[in-house]
Design a protein around this motif. Structure first.
Motif, PDB file in Angstrom:
ATOM      1  N   ASN A 107       0.823  -1.208   0.000  1.00 24.18           N
ATOM      2  CA  ASN A 107       0.000   0.000   0.000  1.00 24.18           C
ATOM      3  C   ASN A 107       0.855   1.254   0.000  1.00 24.18           C
ATOM      4  OD1 ASN A 107      -2.395  -1.355  -0.093  1.00 24.18           O
ATOM      5  ND2 ASN A 107      -2.786  -1.247   2.099  1.00 24.18           N
ATOM      6  N   ALA A 108       1.977   1.194   0.730  1.00 23.08           N
ATOM      7  CA  ALA A 108       2.858   2.364   0.758  1.00 23.08           C
ATOM      8  C   ALA A 108       3.571   2.569  -0.569  1.00 23.08           C
ATOM      9  CB  ALA A 108       3.887   2.211   1.880  1.00 23.08           C
ATOM     10  N   ALA A 109       3.758   1.504  -1.353  1.00 22.40           N
ATOM     11  CA  ALA A 109       4.447   1.629  -2.635  1.00 22.40           C
ATOM     12  C   ALA A 109       3.601   2.354  -3.673  1.00 22.40           C
ATOM     13  CB  ALA A 109       4.841   0.250  -3.167  1.00 22.40           C
ATOM     14  N   ARG A 110       2.297   2.409  -3.473  1.00 21.96           N
ATOM     15  CA  ARG A 110       1.405   3.128  -4.373  1.00 21.96           C
ATOM     16  C   ARG A 110       1.557   2.672  -5.826  1.00 21.96           C
ATOM     17  NH1 ARG A 110       2.209   9.362  -3.307  1.00 21.96           N
ATOM     18  NH2 ARG A 110       4.349   8.736  -3.727  1.00 21.96           N
ATOM     19  N   GLN A 111       1.290   1.408  -6.041  1.00 24.76           N
ATOM     20  CA  GLN A 111       1.280   0.916  -7.418  1.00 24.76           C
ATOM     21  C   GLN A 111       0.115   1.569  -8.174  1.00 24.76           C
ATOM     22  OE1 GLN A 111       0.964  -3.257  -6.670  1.00 24.76           O
ATOM     23  NE2 GLN A 111       3.175  -3.554  -6.535  1.00 24.76           N
ATOM     24  N   LEU A 112       0.392   2.023  -9.364  1.00 32.71           N
ATOM     25  CA  LEU A 112      -0.574   2.824 -10.123  1.00 32.71           C
ATOM     26  C   LEU A 112      -1.233   1.989 -11.204  1.00 32.71           C
ATOM     27  CD1 LEU A 112       1.483   6.123 -10.514  1.00 32.71           C
ATOM     28  CD2 LEU A 112      -0.134   5.500  -8.709  1.00 32.71           C
ATOM     29  N   ASN A 113      -2.512   2.247 -11.396  1.00 36.56           N
ATOM     30  CA  ASN A 113      -3.277   1.630 -12.473  1.00 36.56           C
ATOM     31  C   ASN A 113      -3.716   2.744 -13.432  1.00 36.56           C
ATOM     32  OD1 ASN A 113      -4.885  -0.103 -14.057  1.00 36.56           O
ATOM     33  ND2 ASN A 113      -6.691   0.435 -12.830  1.00 36.56           N
ATOM     34  N   ILE A 114      -3.313   2.632 -14.698  1.00 37.91           N
ATOM     35  CA  ILE A 114      -3.656   3.643 -15.714  1.00 37.91           C
ATOM     36  C   ILE A 114      -4.684   3.038 -16.653  1.00 37.91           C
ATOM     37  CG2 ILE A 114      -2.768   5.150 -17.524  1.00 37.91           C
ATOM     38  CD1 ILE A 114      -0.063   5.057 -16.191  1.00 37.91           C
ATOM     39  N   ASN A 115      -5.841   3.654 -16.675  1.00 42.31           N
ATOM     40  CA  ASN A 115      -6.954   3.183 -17.501  1.00 42.31           C
ATOM     41  C   ASN A 115      -7.152   4.168 -18.661  1.00 42.31           C
ATOM     42  OD1 ASN A 115      -9.153   1.799 -18.439  1.00 42.31           O
ATOM     43  ND2 ASN A 115     -10.583   2.749 -16.984  1.00 42.31           N
ATOM     44  N   PHE A 116      -6.844   3.755 -19.894  1.00 45.54           N
ATOM     45  CA  PHE A 116      -6.943   4.611 -21.076  1.00 45.54           C
ATOM     46  C   PHE A 116      -8.338   4.497 -21.692  1.00 45.54           C
ATOM     47  CE2 PHE A 116      -2.397   3.921 -20.710  1.00 45.54           C
ATOM     48  CZ  PHE A 116      -1.886   5.175 -20.964  1.00 45.54           C
ATOM     49  N   ASP A 117      -8.734   5.594 -22.313  1.00 42.57           N
ATOM     50  CA  ASP A 117      -9.976   5.582 -23.077  1.00 42.57           C
ATOM     51  C   ASP A 117      -9.795   4.739 -24.331  1.00 42.57           C
ATOM     52  OD1 ASP A 117     -10.709   9.086 -22.372  1.00 42.57           O
ATOM     53  OD2 ASP A 117     -11.121   7.250 -21.210  1.00 42.57           O
ATOM     54  N   ARG A 118     -10.917   4.224 -24.844  1.00 40.45           N
ATOM     55  CA  ARG A 118     -10.838   3.354 -26.020  1.00 40.45           C
ATOM     56  C   ARG A 118     -10.479   4.125 -27.286  1.00 40.45           C
ATOM     57  NH1 ARG A 118     -16.801   1.065 -26.584  1.00 40.45           N
ATOM     58  NH2 ARG A 118     -16.438   0.804 -24.343  1.00 40.45           N
ATOM     59  N   GLU A 119     -10.630   5.471 -27.307  1.00 40.40           N
ATOM     60  CA  GLU A 119     -10.316   6.244 -28.503  1.00 40.40           C
ATOM     61  C   GLU A 119      -8.836   6.557 -28.638  1.00 40.40           C
ATOM     62  OE1 GLU A 119     -12.552   7.110 -26.324  1.00 40.40           O
ATOM     63  OE2 GLU A 119     -14.492   6.828 -27.350  1.00 40.40           O
ATOM     64  N   ILE A 120      -8.027   6.310 -27.635  1.00 42.06           N
ATOM     65  CA  ILE A 120      -6.611   6.682 -27.685  1.00 42.06           C
ATOM     66  C   ILE A 120      -5.860   5.752 -28.642  1.00 42.06           C
ATOM     67  CG2 ILE A 120      -4.469   6.715 -26.337  1.00 42.06           C
ATOM     68  CD1 ILE A 120      -5.997   7.798 -24.033  1.00 42.06           C
ATOM     69  N   GLU A 121      -5.021   6.352 -29.472  1.00 38.58           N
ATOM     70  CA  GLU A 121      -4.153   5.608 -30.377  1.00 38.58           C
ATOM     71  C   GLU A 121      -2.772   5.515 -29.725  1.00 38.58           C
ATOM     72  OE1 GLU A 121      -4.745   4.061 -33.099  1.00 38.58           O
ATOM     73  OE2 GLU A 121      -6.848   4.657 -33.327  1.00 38.58           O
ATOM     74  N   PHE A 122      -2.353   4.299 -29.392  1.00 41.79           N
ATOM     75  CA  PHE A 122      -1.069   4.128 -28.700  1.00 41.79           C
ATOM     76  C   PHE A 122       0.104   4.464 -29.612  1.00 41.79           C
ATOM     77  CE2 PHE A 122      -3.805   1.570 -25.979  1.00 41.79           C
ATOM     78  CZ  PHE A 122      -3.358   1.937 -24.720  1.00 41.79           C
ATOM     79  N   SER A 123      -0.077   4.333 -30.921  1.00 48.01           N
ATOM     80  CA  SER A 123       1.011   4.670 -31.844  1.00 48.01           C
ATOM     81  C   SER A 123       1.306   6.163 -31.793  1.00 48.01           C
ATOM     82  CB  SER A 123       0.644   4.229 -33.263  1.00 48.01           C
ATOM     83  OG  SER A 123      -0.576   4.851 -33.664  1.00 48.01           O
ATOM     84  N   ASN A 124       0.224   6.989 -31.726  1.00 49.20           N
ATOM     85  CA  ASN A 124       0.445   8.439 -31.611  1.00 49.20           C
ATOM     86  C   ASN A 124       1.076   8.794 -30.270  1.00 49.20           C
ATOM     87  OD1 ASN A 124      -0.765   8.716 -34.119  1.00 49.20           O
ATOM     88  ND2 ASN A 124      -2.818   9.072 -33.257  1.00 49.20           N
ATOM     89  N   LEU A 125       0.654   8.111 -29.213  1.00 49.84           N
ATOM     90  CA  LEU A 125       1.210   8.374 -27.888  1.00 49.84           C
ATOM     91  C   LEU A 125       2.678   7.977 -27.820  1.00 49.84           C
ATOM     92  CD1 LEU A 125       0.397   9.404 -25.068  1.00 49.84           C
ATOM     93  CD2 LEU A 125      -0.147   7.037 -24.451  1.00 49.84           C
ATOM     94  N   ALA A 126       3.022   6.852 -28.482  1.00 52.94           N
ATOM     95  CA  ALA A 126       4.411   6.411 -28.480  1.00 52.94           C
ATOM     96  C   ALA A 126       5.281   7.355 -29.299  1.00 52.94           C
ATOM     97  CB  ALA A 126       4.509   4.990 -29.028  1.00 52.94           C
ATOM     98  N   SER A 127       4.763   7.841 -30.406  1.00 59.66           N
ATOM     99  CA  SER A 127       5.554   8.762 -31.233  1.00 59.66           C
ATOM    100  C   SER A 127       5.804  10.076 -30.495  1.00 59.66           C
ATOM    101  CB  SER A 127       4.826   9.013 -32.557  1.00 59.66           C
ATOM    102  OG  SER A 127       3.556   9.620 -32.315  1.00 59.66           O
ATOM    103  N   MET A 128       4.876  10.475 -29.612  1.00 60.86           N
ATOM    104  CA  MET A 128       5.080  11.703 -28.851  1.00 60.86           C
ATOM    105  C   MET A 128       6.262  11.567 -27.897  1.00 60.86           C
ATOM    106  SD  MET A 128       2.361  13.700 -26.389  1.00 60.86           S
ATOM    107  CE  MET A 128       2.415  12.359 -25.218  1.00 60.86           C
ATOM    108  N   TYR A 129       6.459  10.355 -27.369  1.00 61.34           N
ATOM    109  CA  TYR A 129       7.594  10.111 -26.475  1.00 61.34           C
ATOM    110  C   TYR A 129       8.857   9.703 -27.236  1.00 61.34           C
ATOM    111  CZ  TYR A 129       4.613  10.313 -22.326  1.00 61.34           C
ATOM    112  OH  TYR A 129       3.769  10.722 -21.325  1.00 61.34           O
TER     113      TYR A 129
END
Length: 449
Positions: free
Chosen positions: A238-260
């Motif tokens: 609990n102290a480590a605060r593991q994070l859960n990231i929930n993306f919307d279905r409209e997000i394109e991961f290829s565009n997100l990866a190219s941004m990084y």
């Protein structure tokens, strides 16, 4: 693909069932539950305990370590004394035999004996190696009449019998004919040395059916470790605060990866780096695009009730009150009564230690190191003896009773009894004649002047 996965799962379950069947065949009574023979295996309890198991428990288990230390620390709060004759003879002058015995049973000797007693509580038995001044090898019998140079304490795992006396008409039938001592040198290396029984004194029981001090409490100690480790792991997660990231279905991961500037496969590493930065810094910023971030937190159950149940079971197995075992001081009256009970328990155990000490004396007599006497007694002080303030309070109460009894013309307590109750000798020593003469001469000279 699904069919292959199903076949693999079925095969794994079949192997597990076969392994369980083999375990039950080898251990038909694994535990106390007659309905579930494999209960102990499921609980994580071992069927047979070795010295390594008990030693590991003492070395890494806080409660077990404290229990052994409390028992030996209280029993050996003061050193015993060996006198010639019965206990009633302790008030007479020191005999020649007692004077020679004190040269052997020194404070250093008793500290080593106390260490052997501690190791006996851990591993069912312990050994005391007698260093005799006869110049012989360890595997040879002792030459009688030589002195004792020192003693060495050995763990049960380092001193094991390797040869037994099987002669039916032998005086030592069923006892070891040779011991093997695994000596650990200062540089970390070890060597095995055969030791003759003349040079070994055993504290405890080395038979196969012996029950150690920590053995009845081993199962609750295992449960205590689970409660401690499990609750600690829950708090850590609990102290480590593991994070859960929930993306919307409209997000394109290829565009997100190219941004990084990375590929889609490397995008997970970027998210991990961001989570590390968030957990590391107090004022870190996590930028999201169409995503919701929530910490993975689970409710942590209170380990207190479960911990206390196993702690009470361990305390009952060790015959130590829980307030003494863990140092709880919630009630003054309860703590005082528990301390008195524990002192009485250790005082009773001193009686068992007296037999061990007498056996060691008999062995030294047999080796010609000590002279034989018709009778010897091991005496200890009283662990529940009153303190100085309590003794003075008792003496004051006795004096008040005498004062209240003046009207009746009776004196229930004598002055000698009151002095004994206060912790002093029965009657004060009279002044010596020389001191009285000096006082008279002083008074005479003062009168003349």
């Amino acid at each position: 693909m699904n069919n292959n996965l199903q076949l693999a799962v079925n095969h794994a379950l079949a192997d597990a069932r076969f392994a369980r069947a083999r375990m039950l065949a080898a251990n038909p009574t694994m535990g106390l539950d007659a309905k579930r023979n494999s209960a102990w295996c499921e609980y994580g309890f071992k069927e047979d305990l070795t010295f390594d198991d008990l030693y590991r428990l003492y070395r890494r288990g806080g409660i077990a370590h404290g229990a052994v230390r409390k028992i030996t620390g209280t029993c050996w709060l003061s050193n015993p004394e060996i006198i010639e004759g019965e206990k009633a003879d302790e008030t007479r002058n020191v005999t020649d035999w007692e004077r020679r015995a004190k040269g052997i049973f020194t404070h250093r000797f008793w500290r080593a004996f106390a260490e052997a007693d501690l190791r006996r509580l851990v591993g069912r038995y312990s050994g005391i190696l007698l260093h005799i001044r006869d110049g012989k090898d360890w595997n040879l019998p002792v030459t009688r009449g030589k002195g004792l140079e020192k003693i060495t304490v050995a763990w049960a795992g380092a001193l094991v019998p390797v040869e037994w006396d099987t002669g039916l008409n032998s005086r030592t039938y069923g006892q070891p004919k040779m011991w093997q001592y695994m000596e650990r040198l200062p540089n970390g290396s070890t060597r095995r040395v055969d030791v003759h029984p003349d040079r070994v004194f055993i504290l405890g029981d080395y038979s196969t059916d012996a029950i150690g001090f920590l053995e009845p409490a081993y199962n609750p100690f295992v449960s205590l470790e689970k409660v401690e480790g499990g609750s600690g792991e829950s708090f850590l997660k609990n102290a480590a605060r593991q994070l859960n990231i929930n993306f919307d279905r409209e997000i394109e991961f290829s565009n997100l990866a190219s941004m990084y500037g990375v590929s889609v496969e490397e995008l997970q590493e970027k998210f991990n780096e961001a989570a590390v930065e968030v957990n590391r810094g107090n004022d870190a910023l996590l930028t999201t695009q169409g995503a919701t971030v929530t910490p993975l937190v689970s409710a942590v159950a209170d380990p207190g009730p479960t911990y206390n149940v196993n702690l009470q079971t361990a305390a009952a197995a060790l015959d130590i009150p829980t307030k003494i075992l863990v140092g709880m001081q919630t009630g003054e009256r309860a703590s005082t009564e528990d301390q008195r009970y524990f002192n009485a328990r250790c005082q009773s155990r001193r009686g068992d230690l007296s037999f061990d000490i007498e056996d060691l004396c008999d062995k030294l007599v047999a080796l010609g190191i000590l002279d034989a006497v018709p009778q010897k007694t091991v005496i200890w002080d009283d662990l529940n003896a009153s303190s100085g303030a309590e003794k003075l309070a008792s003496a004051k109460l006795m004096a008040d009773i005498n004062s209240a009894s003046i009207a009746t013309g009776e004196q229930p307590f004598t002055g000698e009894e009151i002095r004994v109750a206060a912790g002093y000798e029965g009657s004060p020593e009279p002044l010596e004649e020389d001191d009285e003469e000096e006082e008279n001469e002083t008074s005479d000279s003062a009168g003349k002047s």
